[in-house]
Design a protein around this motif. Structure first.
Motif, PDB file in Angstrom:
ATOM      1  N   ALA A 191       0.826  -1.208   0.000  1.00  0.00           N
ATOM      2  CA  ALA A 191       0.000   0.000   0.000  1.00  0.00           C
ATOM      3  C   ALA A 191       0.857   1.253   0.000  1.00  0.00           C
ATOM      4  O   ALA A 191       1.966   1.273   0.543  1.00  0.00           O
ATOM      5  N   ASP A 192       0.332   2.307  -0.610  1.00  0.00           N
ATOM      6  CA  ASP A 192       1.002   3.602  -0.683  1.00  0.00           C
ATOM      7  C   ASP A 192       0.062   4.666  -0.127  1.00  0.00           C
ATOM      8  O   ASP A 192      -1.123   4.682  -0.452  1.00  0.00           O
ATOM      9  N   GLU A 193       0.575   5.553   0.700  1.00  0.00           N
ATOM     10  CA  GLU A 193      -0.261   6.572   1.339  1.00  0.00           C
ATOM     11  C   GLU A 193      -0.419   7.833   0.496  1.00  0.00           C
ATOM     12  O   GLU A 193      -1.075   8.776   0.923  1.00  0.00           O
ATOM     13  N   ASN A 194       0.152   7.855  -0.706  1.00  0.00           N
ATOM     14  CA  ASN A 194       0.108   9.072  -1.516  1.00  0.00           C
ATOM     15  C   ASN A 194      -0.602   8.851  -2.846  1.00  0.00           C
ATOM     16  O   ASN A 194      -0.301   9.507  -3.833  1.00  0.00           O
ATOM     17  N   THR A 195      -1.563   7.936  -2.875  1.00  0.00           N
ATOM     18  CA  THR A 195      -2.381   7.732  -4.064  1.00  0.00           C
ATOM     19  C   THR A 195      -3.536   8.732  -4.036  1.00  0.00           C
ATOM     20  O   THR A 195      -4.144   8.944  -2.994  1.00  0.00           O
ATOM     21  N   TRP A 196      -3.840   9.306  -5.201  1.00  0.00           N
ATOM     22  CA  TRP A 196      -4.823  10.389  -5.229  1.00  0.00           C
ATOM     23  C   TRP A 196      -6.173  10.002  -5.819  1.00  0.00           C
ATOM     24  O   TRP A 196      -7.118  10.785  -5.755  1.00  0.00           O
ATOM     25  N   SER A 197      -6.296   8.825  -6.416  1.00  0.00           N
ATOM     26  CA  SER A 197      -7.591   8.409  -6.962  1.00  0.00           C
ATOM     27  C   SER A 197      -7.631   6.889  -7.068  1.00  0.00           C
ATOM     28  O   SER A 197      -6.588   6.235  -7.164  1.00  0.00           O
ATOM     29  N   PRO A 198      -8.842   6.306  -7.058  1.00  0.00           N
ATOM     30  CA  PRO A 198      -8.946   4.845  -7.129  1.00  0.00           C
ATOM     31  C   PRO A 198      -8.318   4.250  -8.377  1.00  0.00           C
ATOM     32  O   PRO A 198      -7.713   3.174  -8.322  1.00  0.00           O
ATOM     33  N   MET A 199      -8.433   4.915  -9.523  1.00  0.00           N
ATOM     34  CA  MET A 199      -7.900   4.330 -10.745  1.00  0.00           C
ATOM     35  C   MET A 199      -6.381   4.377 -10.803  1.00  0.00           C
ATOM     36  O   MET A 199      -5.769   3.625 -11.567  1.00  0.00           O
ATOM     37  N   GLU A 200      -5.754   5.244 -10.016  1.00  0.00           N
ATOM     38  CA  GLU A 200      -4.296   5.193  -9.913  1.00  0.00           C
ATOM     39  C   GLU A 200      -3.841   3.872  -9.308  1.00  0.00           C
ATOM     40  O   GLU A 200      -2.775   3.356  -9.655  1.00  0.00           O
ATOM     41  N   VAL A 201      -4.646   3.335  -8.396  1.00  0.00           N
ATOM     42  CA  VAL A 201      -4.328   2.033  -7.807  1.00  0.00           C
ATOM     43  C   VAL A 201      -4.314   0.965  -8.901  1.00  0.00           C
ATOM     44  O   VAL A 201      -3.395   0.143  -8.986  1.00  0.00           O
ATOM     45  N   VAL A 202      -5.340   0.986  -9.741  1.00  0.00           N
ATOM     46  CA  VAL A 202      -5.453   0.009 -10.817  1.00  0.00           C
ATOM     47  C   VAL A 202      -4.258   0.107 -11.756  1.00  0.00           C
ATOM     48  O   VAL A 202      -3.622  -0.902 -12.092  1.00  0.00           O
ATOM     49  N   MET A 203      -3.939   1.326 -12.202  1.00  0.00           N
ATOM     50  CA  MET A 203      -2.839   1.507 -13.147  1.00  0.00           C
ATOM     51  C   MET A 203      -1.508   1.085 -12.535  1.00  0.00           C
ATOM     52  O   MET A 203      -0.716   0.374 -13.174  1.00  0.00           O
ATOM     53  N   ARG A 204      -1.243   1.504 -11.311  1.00  0.00           N
ATOM     54  CA  ARG A 204       0.043   1.200 -10.683  1.00  0.00           C
ATOM     55  C   ARG A 204       0.256  -0.303 -10.518  1.00  0.00           C
ATOM     56  O   ARG A 204       1.305  -0.838 -10.874  1.00  0.00           O
ATOM     57  N   ARG A 205      -0.754  -0.983  -9.989  1.00  0.00           N
ATOM     58  CA  ARG A 205      -0.586  -2.414  -9.733  1.00  0.00           C
ATOM     59  C   ARG A 205      -0.530  -3.212 -11.036  1.00  0.00           C
ATOM     60  O   ARG A 205       0.202  -4.201 -11.124  1.00  0.00           O
ATOM     61  N   PHE A 206      -1.288  -2.795 -12.048  1.00  0.00           N
ATOM     62  CA  PHE A 206      -1.199  -3.470 -13.344  1.00  0.00           C
ATOM     63  C   PHE A 206       0.196  -3.297 -13.918  1.00  0.00           C
ATOM     64  O   PHE A 206       0.809  -4.263 -14.404  1.00  0.00           O
ATOM     65  N   TRP A 207       0.722  -2.112 -13.855  1.00  0.00           N
ATOM     66  CA  TRP A 207       2.077  -1.818 -14.337  1.00  0.00           C
ATOM     67  C   TRP A 207       3.109  -2.657 -13.582  1.00  0.00           C
ATOM     68  O   TRP A 207       3.991  -3.279 -14.176  1.00  0.00           O
ATOM     69  N   GLN A 208       2.995  -2.702 -12.273  1.00  0.00           N
ATOM     70  CA  GLN A 208       3.959  -3.446 -11.468  1.00  0.00           C
ATOM     71  C   GLN A 208       3.879  -4.946 -11.722  1.00  0.00           C
ATOM     72  O   GLN A 208       4.909  -5.631 -11.810  1.00  0.00           O
ATOM     73  N   ARG A 209       2.672  -5.472 -11.855  1.00  0.00           N
ATOM     74  CA  ARG A 209       2.536  -6.918 -12.094  1.00  0.00           C
ATOM     75  C   ARG A 209       3.063  -7.311 -13.467  1.00  0.00           C
ATOM     76  O   ARG A 209       3.667  -8.369 -13.628  1.00  0.00           O
ATOM     77  N   GLN A 210       2.832  -6.451 -14.451  1.00  0.00           N
ATOM     78  CA  GLN A 210       3.231  -6.782 -15.814  1.00  0.00           C
ATOM     79  C   GLN A 210       4.711  -6.534 -16.080  1.00  0.00           C
ATOM     80  O   GLN A 210       5.326  -7.234 -16.878  1.00  0.00           O
ATOM     81  N   ARG A 211       5.267  -5.529 -15.430  1.00  0.00           N
ATOM     82  CA  ARG A 211       6.650  -5.160 -15.744  1.00  0.00           C
ATOM     83  C   ARG A 211       7.590  -5.229 -14.541  1.00  0.00           C
ATOM     84  O   ARG A 211       8.795  -5.040 -14.687  1.00  0.00           O
ATOM     85  N   GLY A 212       7.074  -5.460 -13.343  1.00  0.00           N
ATOM     86  CA  GLY A 212       7.921  -5.655 -12.168  1.00  0.00           C
ATOM     87  C   GLY A 212       8.788  -4.464 -11.821  1.00  0.00           C
ATOM     88  O   GLY A 212       9.906  -4.649 -11.322  1.00  0.00           O
ATOM     89  N   ARG A 213       8.292  -3.267 -12.056  1.00  0.00           N
ATOM     90  CA  ARG A 213       9.087  -2.072 -11.826  1.00  0.00           C
ATOM     91  C   ARG A 213       8.661  -1.363 -10.541  1.00  0.00           C
ATOM     92  O   ARG A 213       7.470  -1.283 -10.225  1.00  0.00           O
ATOM     93  N   PRO A 214       9.607  -0.791  -9.781  1.00  0.00           N
ATOM     94  CA  PRO A 214       9.244   0.033  -8.624  1.00  0.00           C
ATOM     95  C   PRO A 214       8.694   1.375  -9.098  1.00  0.00           C
ATOM     96  O   PRO A 214       9.270   2.016  -9.987  1.00  0.00           O
ATOM     97  N   LEU A 215       7.563   1.785  -8.533  1.00  0.00           N
ATOM     98  CA  LEU A 215       6.908   3.025  -8.935  1.00  0.00           C
ATOM     99  C   LEU A 215       6.646   3.905  -7.715  1.00  0.00           C
ATOM    100  O   LEU A 215       6.349   3.398  -6.629  1.00  0.00           O
TER     101      LEU A 215
END
Length: 347
Positions: A191-215
């Motif tokens: 979890a991150d305490e600096n997310t500003w909208s629900p869809m940012e959660v979706v984008m970040r986790r999809f990006w991390q799962r697909q590409r394994g990058r720290p964001l």
């Protein structure tokens, strides 16, 4: 349960009264001017039923010691992202907690949690009993269908500084044998305490799962002279790739024009901007954009004209603890930029 609300424009349901002094008569409740909201409880019919009124209706029918929980408790506290609707805009049932000493018959419009309640899990806010933010968020995360649902509950409550990840971890440790505890604990680890909208959660986790990058979520980007340039939704610092979520199917007008100006600025700085849009099939298109951005980043000169080092005058608001330390004027100045973010509210 007897309620004494202090908020205006809300009606406390009442029982029928044969004399008509404290409530409608039995004849009146059979008419069209009264609405039954719970067993033996009624309120005047007519007018729009707000989310807050739905919560009051649900709690009024509870046994003593019961309370609103989950999204309903967070909505009552003014949390921005908990509006009591599902992704299609349909009303969600109101979650209520009655503890393990009561059994409540299921009825339309509510979902009942019969998990045991700690002595200090329930508080009275403006005359309505609700569960504390940490209990409400932990409940939501435990009953979520997947990791994204659990993360949304945690991070969107943290958006309003109602909970911190550290507080939730302490509470989660006390939930011995509760269903969904593993999902809650797994979500707290990422979890991150600096997310500003629900869809940012979706984008970040999809990006991390697909590409394994720290964001990093919503990091302010500065030039070499300490001027604030822009704040992307997420940023892969090592690669210099920013992610933006745009919930509009067809972007137009001044807002879209400002977005394009920001993307042009990012390109001049050497930061690739990849946008995820709303709509079916977007995940695969987003992946193709990401692949193109990483390919271009590999051929970009290493020298950077931007930095995440914050100048002396900047106030860091990336954690719940830092935001809670701000005064009203500071909150208005430094947190105002979070308003207007794309992404639908959720329950």
């Amino acid at each position: 349960m007897e309620l004494h609300l202090t908020r205006p424009d809300l009606v406390v349901p009442v029982r029928a009264d044969p004399s008509g002094r404290t409530g409608p008569t039995r004849g009146q409740v059979r008419g069209r001017h009264w609405t039954k909201v719970a067993p033996a409880l009624y309120r005047p019919a007519g007018g729009a039923t707000t989310v807050a009124q739905r919560i009051v209706d649900a709690v009024a029918g509870l046994p003593e010691g019961g309370a609103a929980t989950g999204w309903a408790a967070l909505h009552w506290l003014g949390a921005r992202w908990f509006d009591g609707r599902d992704p299609e805009g349909r009303p969600l049932p109101v979650p209520v907690a009655v503890g393990d000493r009561h059994a409540l018959r299921a009825r339309a419009g509510i979902v009942v949690s019969e998990d045991w309640l700690y002595e200090d899990d329930v508080v009275l806010v403006d005359g309505l009993p609700i569960t504390t933010p940490v209990r409400s968020v932990c409940y939501l995360a435990r009953v979520a269908r997947d990791e994204i649902g659990a993360l949304r509950a945690i991070e969107m409550a943290a958006y309003d500084d109602l909970v911190s990840v550290a507080e939730l971890k302490v509470y989660a440790a006390s939930l011995v044998g509760r269903p969904g505890k593993r999902r809650l604990e797994a979500a707290l680890e990422v979890a991150d305490e600096n997310t500003w909208s629900p869809m940012e959660v979706v984008m970040r986790r999809f990006w991390q799962r697909q590409r394994g990058r720290p964001l990093i979520c919503n990091p302010p980007v500065f030039d070499a002279w300490g001027n604030h340039l822009f704040t992307p939704d997420v940023l892969d610092v090592a690669a210099g790739i920013a992610g933006e979520y745009d919930g509009r199917v067809h972007g137009a007008g001044p807002r879209r024009s400002r977005d394009l100006d920001r993307e042009e600025l990012a390109r001049r700085l050497g930061i690739e901007v990849v946008t995820m849009m709303a709509g079916p099939g977007e995940e695969q298109r987003f992946l193709r954009r990401l692949d193109g951005a990483y390919d271009r980043a590999r051929h970009r000169p290493r020298l950077r004209s931007w930095t995440l080092d914050q100048p002396w005058w900047w106030v860091d608001t990336s954690t719940v603890a830092r935001r809670r330390a701000l005064g009203p004027a500071e909150r208005a100045r430094w947190l105002g930029r979070r308003t207007g973010q794309n992404g639908r509210d959720f329950g």
